[in-house]
Design a protein around this motif. Sequence first.
Motif: not given
Length: 501
Positions: A313-328
């Motif tokens: 497995x590769x692992x990457x991360x990023x910071x989202x501008x909106x943490x409150x979005x639902x998965x959908x």
Amino acid sequence: MKDEGRRMESAAGSPGVRFRFILGPSVVLGILLSFTGIMPAQETQTPPRTQENPQRDQRILVDVNLVTLRFTIRDQQGRFLNTLTRDQFRVFENQEQKEMAFFEAPSNKGATQAGPLFLAFLLDVSGSTFATRSEEIIAAQTFFDNIHQVTQLGIFGFTDKLIPFQDFTSERGPALKAFAEARQHLGQTAIYDSLSQLMDRMGNRAKQSDRKVVILVSDAMDKAYAKWRALAAKAKSNNITIYTILVPSAAQLYIGNAADSEALPSQALKAGQEEAFARLALDSGGKSFAGFETILDFDQTLAQIDDDIYGNLYSVGFYTDNPYLDKTERQIRVETLQQGAKVSALFQNLPERLSQKKKYISALFDAGSLSRLSEATGLQFEEIGAELDVLPSDREGGQLGLPFRIKISPFSLRGSRKEGVRTQFGIIGLLLDRQGREVVRLREFFRASLSPKEIEVGRAIIYTNKLFAPPGRYDLRLAVLELASWRVTAFQSPVEIVENR
């Protein structure tokens, strides 16, 4: 309608738990079906918890926007490509390219796989763990897309005996179908006898030198837990590594930890069963997973097991501008510049109101966590179409109480018009006095079922209950959670309990 206004007593006879069928000339018909077992009353009061560790709170605030992704890369022949570098990847969220906060290449640099591997899922289908099945199924789809081609997959269940849903196969489709269709069977929980039968079956199919792995999902509630040591030794001698995933017991979910019932195991027995379940994995060379985070982040639990077995497995991360979005509402994709390479399905660890939402979900599975529910007020959750009606206080059986009703629209749930609705809900709540101290707490689960025809004629799901407390002004905090999706709707309302003469 004969059932109008009829109250249904809990099996424990508690005056605090009520369900009602409601019908009126201008009111939608409420139906609540198929609730199981003994329903819990309001739980006993415990002292409020003191302030949380400030360092822990700060860590949550810093990391709440971080999205982490884990995945594999294959070439056109299906071989893993484990030596790609950071500059060969692009990450997008809702069509916007994001800067990577971190990058980690696979630990298995050579992408090697030492011979065939026989991997079996052993699922508790005695009915005690089905509150978590939808999370398991969704995570299994990603897991199957990230495993080595030489893996032989088997899907097995157990009650008081081993149940083969899909014998070992190299085809992912039949294995996933069997996983999704594993259904409840009647019978007691016999973890260790069923595991022994599975080990024998694996021994008949595989060579002694072949790697063999069992992923065991259960609530650990087997009175024969003293057999764990012999089973761990048998696993080691047969080159079998065991991973255990502890999920909540339906007995505890439907009864509640504070209930006084002989059906509940003693705390000492429960602790012994869970310790044996964990030691079974550790002594075989595997790992054990437990806690409500395991349920909420089942995707990440299987990602850890995948990486431990294969290391691809590769692992990457990023910071989202909106943490409150639902998965959908969150569309994430990873692209690679390597020609002919394909990115697998993504193991995703999304923030989506994580720090607050986990407090609600934790409170469902852990009575101790319920004392911290009053802290989870920083965000509004309206993910399920539900309405709260607080009714005038009244007396019942000599006790003064505050009745309330929650109406849930089926159109906000999975399935809805065409397939109907079959789902489970959790209700948690607190009644706090003017100083913020707990007066009453509530925690229980129920099942609901509506056919397409019932939805078409306008029926909804209605839950009613009553909280008993002395006269006074209070703060009522309630949350409704759909277990299949972990979607939450929360209510907070000032209320007053008065003596009506």
